[in-house]
Enzyme design. Structure first.
Site, PDB file in Angstrom:
ATOM      1  N   ASN A 125       0.792  -1.237   0.000  1.00 28.22           N
ATOM      2  CA  ASN A 125       0.000   0.000   0.000  1.00 28.22           C
ATOM      3  C   ASN A 125       0.822   1.284   0.000  1.00 28.22           C
ATOM      4  O   ASN A 125       0.416   2.252  -0.633  1.00 28.22           O
ATOM      5  CB  ASN A 125      -1.051  -0.029   1.115  1.00 28.22           C
ATOM      6  CG  ASN A 125      -0.443  -0.147   2.484  1.00 28.22           C
ATOM      7  OD1 ASN A 125       0.607  -0.766   2.646  1.00 28.22           O
ATOM      8  ND2 ASN A 125      -1.076   0.447   3.456  1.00 28.22           N
TER       9      ASN A 125
ATOM     10  N   LYS B 183      12.361  -7.702   0.789  1.00 28.06           N
ATOM     11  CA  LYS B 183      11.412  -8.405  -0.076  1.00 28.06           C
ATOM     12  C   LYS B 183      10.147  -7.553  -0.178  1.00 28.06           C
ATOM     13  O   LYS B 183       9.352  -7.472   0.762  1.00 28.06           O
ATOM     14  CB  LYS B 183      11.055  -9.796   0.464  1.00 28.06           C
ATOM     15  CG  LYS B 183      10.461 -10.645  -0.653  1.00 28.06           C
ATOM     16  CD  LYS B 183       9.403 -11.622  -0.248  1.00 28.06           C
ATOM     17  CE  LYS B 183       8.066 -11.072   0.041  1.00 28.06           C
ATOM     18  NZ  LYS B 183       7.291 -10.561  -1.119  1.00 28.06           N
ATOM     19  N   PRO B 184       9.971  -6.910  -1.344  1.00 30.51           N
ATOM     20  CA  PRO B 184       8.766  -6.095  -1.504  1.00 30.51           C
ATOM     21  C   PRO B 184       7.554  -6.984  -1.751  1.00 30.51           C
ATOM     22  O   PRO B 184       7.687  -8.170  -2.054  1.00 30.51           O
ATOM     23  CB  PRO B 184       9.086  -5.248  -2.738  1.00 30.51           C
ATOM     24  CG  PRO B 184      10.086  -6.049  -3.520  1.00 30.51           C
ATOM     25  CD  PRO B 184      10.841  -6.898  -2.532  1.00 30.51           C
TER      26      PRO B 184
ATOM     27  N   GLU C  10       4.692  -4.199  12.188  1.00 34.48           N
ATOM     28  CA  GLU C  10       3.713  -3.124  11.971  1.00 34.48           C
ATOM     29  C   GLU C  10       2.536  -3.765  11.242  1.00 34.48           C
ATOM     30  O   GLU C  10       2.633  -4.093  10.060  1.00 34.48           O
ATOM     31  CB  GLU C  10       4.321  -2.012  11.097  1.00 34.48           C
ATOM     32  CG  GLU C  10       5.531  -1.322  11.691  1.00 34.48           C
ATOM     33  CD  GLU C  10       5.172  -0.397  12.840  1.00 34.48           C
ATOM     34  OE1 GLU C  10       3.976  -0.151  13.072  1.00 34.48           O
ATOM     35  OE2 GLU C  10       6.100   0.059  13.528  1.00 34.48           O
TER      36      GLU C  10
ATOM     37  N   CYS D 172      -3.173   1.059   6.786  1.00 33.69           N
ATOM     38  CA  CYS D 172      -3.291   0.407   8.093  1.00 33.69           C
ATOM     39  C   CYS D 172      -3.979   1.325   9.085  1.00 33.69           C
ATOM     40  O   CYS D 172      -4.700   0.876   9.956  1.00 33.69           O
ATOM     41  CB  CYS D 172      -1.907   0.017   8.596  1.00 33.69           C
ATOM     42  SG  CYS D 172      -0.746   1.394   8.590  1.00 33.69           S
TER      43      CYS D 172
ATOM     44  N   LYS E 135      -1.754  -4.020  21.016  1.00 38.69           N
ATOM     45  CA  LYS E 135      -2.491  -5.266  20.807  1.00 38.69           C
ATOM     46  C   LYS E 135      -2.060  -5.955  19.494  1.00 38.69           C
ATOM     47  O   LYS E 135      -0.873  -6.005  19.182  1.00 38.69           O
ATOM     48  CB  LYS E 135      -4.002  -4.985  20.866  1.00 38.69           C
ATOM     49  CG  LYS E 135      -4.419  -4.340  22.206  1.00 38.69           C
ATOM     50  CD  LYS E 135      -5.908  -4.462  22.471  1.00 38.69           C
ATOM     51  CE  LYS E 135      -6.683  -3.330  21.915  1.00 38.69           C
ATOM     52  NZ  LYS E 135      -8.096  -3.319  22.341  1.00 38.69           N
TER      53      LYS E 135
ATOM     54  N   GLU F 106       8.662   2.158  15.060  1.00 37.08           N
ATOM     55  CA  GLU F 106       9.553   2.657  14.022  1.00 37.08           C
ATOM     56  C   GLU F 106       9.627   4.169  14.168  1.00 37.08           C
ATOM     57  O   GLU F 106       8.800   4.771  14.842  1.00 37.08           O
ATOM     58  CB  GLU F 106       9.025   2.303  12.626  1.00 37.08           C
ATOM     59  CG  GLU F 106       9.181   0.822  12.301  1.00 37.08           C
ATOM     60  CD  GLU F 106       8.913   0.478  10.835  1.00 37.08           C
ATOM     61  OE1 GLU F 106       8.080   1.143  10.207  1.00 37.08           O
ATOM     62  OE2 GLU F 106       9.540  -0.472  10.334  1.00 37.08           O
TER      63      GLU F 106
HETATM   64  P1  NAD Z   1       0.542  -9.407   3.773  1.00 37.01           P
HETATM   65  O1  NAD Z   1       0.760  -9.735   5.207  1.00 37.01           O
HETATM   66  O2  NAD Z   1      -0.265 -10.333   2.961  1.00 37.01           O
HETATM   67  O3  NAD Z   1       1.934  -9.261   3.011  1.00 37.01           O
HETATM   68  C1  NAD Z   1       2.935  -8.366   3.460  1.00 37.01           C
HETATM   69  C2  NAD Z   1       4.291  -8.863   2.979  1.00 37.01           C
HETATM   70  O4  NAD Z   1       4.577 -10.110   3.613  1.00 37.01           O
HETATM   71  C3  NAD Z   1       4.360  -9.125   1.466  1.00 37.01           C
HETATM   72  O5  NAD Z   1       5.627  -8.737   0.998  1.00 37.01           O
HETATM   73  C4  NAD Z   1       4.207 -10.643   1.398  1.00 37.01           C
HETATM   74  O6  NAD Z   1       4.766 -11.203   0.245  1.00 37.01           O
HETATM   75  C5  NAD Z   1       4.967 -11.066   2.638  1.00 37.01           C
HETATM   76  N1  NAD Z   1       4.632 -12.405   3.156  1.00 37.01           N
HETATM   77  C6  NAD Z   1       3.445 -13.045   3.110  1.00 37.01           C
HETATM   78  N2  NAD Z   1       3.554 -14.264   3.695  1.00 37.01           N
HETATM   79  C7  NAD Z   1       4.819 -14.394   4.125  1.00 37.01           C
HETATM   80  C8  NAD Z   1       5.552 -15.416   4.814  1.00 37.01           C
HETATM   81  N3  NAD Z   1       4.994 -16.578   5.153  1.00 37.01           N
HETATM   82  N4  NAD Z   1       6.855 -15.200   5.098  1.00 37.01           N
HETATM   83  C9  NAD Z   1       7.448 -14.031   4.775  1.00 37.01           C
HETATM   84  N5  NAD Z   1       6.820 -13.037   4.101  1.00 37.01           N
HETATM   85  C10 NAD Z   1       5.515 -13.203   3.790  1.00 37.01           C
HETATM   86  O7  NAD Z   1      -0.077  -7.924   3.756  1.00 37.01           O
HETATM   87  P2  NAD Z   1      -0.545  -7.066   2.487  1.00 37.01           P
HETATM   88  O8  NAD Z   1      -1.848  -7.582   2.016  1.00 37.01           O
HETATM   89  O9  NAD Z   1       0.574  -6.929   1.518  1.00 37.01           O
HETATM   90  O10 NAD Z   1      -0.731  -5.639   3.177  1.00 37.01           O
HETATM   91  C11 NAD Z   1      -1.880  -5.245   3.814  1.00 37.01           C
HETATM   92  C12 NAD Z   1      -1.727  -5.348   5.325  1.00 37.01           C
HETATM   93  O11 NAD Z   1      -0.605  -4.582   5.776  1.00 37.01           O
HETATM   94  C13 NAD Z   1      -2.914  -4.766   6.059  1.00 37.01           C
HETATM   95  O12 NAD Z   1      -3.288  -5.612   7.107  1.00 37.01           O
HETATM   96  C14 NAD Z   1      -2.392  -3.453   6.607  1.00 37.01           C
HETATM   97  O13 NAD Z   1      -3.071  -2.979   7.729  1.00 37.01           O
HETATM   98  C15 NAD Z   1      -0.967  -3.797   6.895  1.00 37.01           C
HETATM   99  N6  NAD Z   1      -0.133  -2.583   6.988  1.00 37.01           N
HETATM  100  C16 NAD Z   1       0.338  -2.192   8.216  1.00 37.01           C
HETATM  101  C17 NAD Z   1       1.078  -1.017   8.333  1.00 37.01           C
HETATM  102  C18 NAD Z   1       1.586  -0.545   9.683  1.00 37.01           C
HETATM  103  O14 NAD Z   1       2.509   0.262   9.702  1.00 37.01           O
HETATM  104  N7  NAD Z   1       1.047  -0.996  10.797  1.00 37.01           N
HETATM  105  C19 NAD Z   1       1.379  -0.260   7.197  1.00 37.01           C
HETATM  106  C20 NAD Z   1       0.893  -0.696   5.973  1.00 37.01           C
HETATM  107  C21 NAD Z   1       0.137  -1.871   5.873  1.00 37.01           C
END
Ligand code: NAD
Length: 487
Positions: free
Chosen positions: A149, A172-173, A247, A281, A452, A459
């Site tokens: 996002n 890893k993006p 996060e 998020c 929670k 960060e």
């Molecule tokens: P996601 O958890 O599906 O994926 C995030 C990243 O993790 C991706 O790069 C994905 O390839 C990787 N990933 C997935 N499974 C993995 C595994 N088993 N091992 C290692 N890496 C793995 O999340 P998303 O759909 O890309 O993003 C949306 C989520 O991110 C929402 O829940 C949002 O709230 C959260 N988010 C949080 C913040 C924050 O700062 N708190 C900021 C932005 C987004």
């Protein structure tokens, strides 16, 4: 020409599966290329381990900072190109992606300054026999894993403090958004970052992400993404006995108090939930309005929401572009359909736009729902789309019971003219960030993170670099006589 990836200081084709990124505006292909393979992961991590142990961690802080200052300037020089790349990957309006790119440049600059002024500690000296001091040392290789996002901003929030702390980074993006991360690697290379200190390895999370975090030479996981993935990574970190900064997701409450400036509040609420199409998020996705203002606020909110421009992210003045993909749009629509079936009022939106010009994109209208209890699914789960649920409250006790009734605790907003009341309320909300008479504003010097299930660790801020370091304590004996047995 096929897209190369950045492995151990070299640009080359990945040896993994084919991967691609598509433009959410019309589903057209941005790029298709080979992702990293497990061998690429190994190679990148071995090189990273050698690189941080080499001269990087021995460099003086201002020399490490200089690379970050240069990157910051390069990002600013290429702001438009980077904003365009990110918008192609995730469909966000250009005005938003420009702000994210500027934030990445600001992060690099701030962390450079913090790096130059980072100090060790000389604890209170209590003994005539010795003195002690405590230094900050790097952790080693850091796994940085990011969502789709806000790629460039969240990536810089990890890379800059980790490098400043003398570490190496394997980034890893997200699958959908590899372009800005690869461009960022190019800029770090141009800025003179020694080879091997940063690798960018696109690939599937469950395969490549998992191989990175499980690698024995990875000494910390810095993750931004969903709570389910975060919890899984925390288990891996626990097994390896390494740190994890997480996060994660949110379902943030916004509160309109009885005395709020309604016009200001309503505009802030719209921005808080509908900017980025709600794919943030920190999106203010649960709205609590004092019963006395409920109908007034709703009427104004619906009117302003219906005036938001949903459309092509490149058109100036667009408020909301498409969502990241049609699959994600369908998941958002399914939540709204379920709410409808449970008897909710859909006050506006609740479907894709009818404009034929938008029919190829994964668009969804900004949606406002009320009439469901606080424990219903749409009021509890993170939809990660442009959906606002509204609930009335009677008094502070009722408000706190509802607002804190969530597994998440990322952020909250309060709209009121009474700062004394706002301060007291803010202290009682179980969240990591509270905005009062504003929303979604960020300062790099202010720590960010969740309560929670919204996360672990913080960060940003001056302590952001220390999150990627460990303390070493040294004892210096002061006596000339041989040591005796202590009693
Ligand atoms: P996601 O958890 O599906 O994926 C995030 C990243 O993790 C991706 O790069 C994905 O390839 C990787 N990933 C997935 N499974 C993995 C595994 N088993 N091992 C290692 N890496 C793995 O999340 P998303 O759909 O890309 O993003 C949306 C989520 O991110 C929402 O829940 C949002 O709230 C959260 N988010 C949080 C913040 C924050 O700062 N708190 C900021 C932005 C987004």
């Amino acid at each position: 020409m096929s897209q190369k990836i950045f492995i151990a200081g070299q640009w080359r084709e990945g040896r993994g599966d084919m991967t691609e990124s598509r433009y959410p505006v019309d589903g057209s292909l941005n790029v298709q290329f080979r992702a990293a393979s497990l061998e690429d992961v190994d190679e990148a991590i071995e090189a990273a381990d050698a690189a941080w142990r080499g001269e990087w961690s021995e460099r003086l802080p201002h020399q490490r900072a200089e690379v970050l200052y240069r990157v910051s300037r390069l990002i600013e020089e290429q702001l438009d190109e980077l904003a365009e790349l990110q918008s192609r990957d995730n469909g966000k309006p250009l005005a938003e992606t420009r702000a994210l790119v500027a934030s990445a440049a600001g992060t690099a600059r701030y962390v450079a300054a913090a790096c130059e002024t980072l100090e060790g500690e000389l604890p209170t000296q209590r003994s005539p026999e010795f003195m002690t001091l405590s230094t900050w040392e790097p952790l080693g290789v850091i796994a940085a894993i990011t969502p789709w996002n806000s790629p460039i901003a969240s990536e810089m929030q990890k890379i800059a403090p980790a490098l400043a702390g003398g570490n190496a980074v394997i980034l890893k993006p997200a699958e959908a958004t590899p372009l800005a991360a690869l461009k960022l690697a190019e800029l770090f290379e141009q800025a003179g970052l020694p080879a091997g200190l940063l690798s960018v390895l696109p690939g599937r999370g469950r395969v490549i992400g998992e191989a990175i975090v499980k690698h024995p030479k990875v000494r910390k996981i810095s993750f931004t993404g969903g709570t389910t993935t975060g919890r899984h990574l925390a288990h891996i970190a626990a097994d390896k006995l390494i740190g994890a900064s997480l996060e994660l997701g949110g379902k943030s409450p916004t509160i309109v108090c009885e005395d709020a400036d309604i016009e200001q509040a309503v505009k802030g609420i719209c921005y808080g939930i509908f900017s980025s199409g709600g794919q943030a998020c920190i999106a203010g996705s649960r709205l609590f309005v004092h019963r006395s203002q409920y109908e007034t606020v709703l009427a104004r909110l619906v009117k302003i929401t219906q005036g938001l421009r949903v459309g092509d992210p490149r058109t100036p003045g667009t408020h909301m572009g498409p969502l990241i993909s049609t699959a994600h749009r369908d998941s958002v629509a399914a939540y709204v359909d379920q709410a409808r079936a449970e008897g909710a009022r859909i006050l506006t939106g609740g479907c894709a736009p009818e404009d034929p010009a938008l029919s190829k994109g994964s668009y969804y209208l900004p949606t406002i729902i009320d009439g469901l209890p606080a424990d219903s699914r749409v009021c509890q789960e993170e939809i990660f789309g442009p959906v606002l649920v509204v609930l009335p409250y009677e008094n502070e006790a009722d408000l706190l019971a509802q607002a804190n009734d969530s597994v998440f605790g990322l952020a909250a907003g309060i709209w009121t003219k009474d700062y004394r009341n706002a301060f007291k309320l803010a202290r009682k909300l179980e969240v990591g960030t509270v905005w009062i008479n504003t929303y979604k504003k960020f300062s790099i010097s202010t720590p960010f993170g969740g309560y929670k299930e919204s996360g672990l660790g913080r960060e940003k801020g001056r302590l952001g670099i220390q999150a990627y370091m460990q303390q070493k304590s040294l004892y210096l004996g002061l006596e000339h006589t041989p040591m005796g047995w202590s009693d």
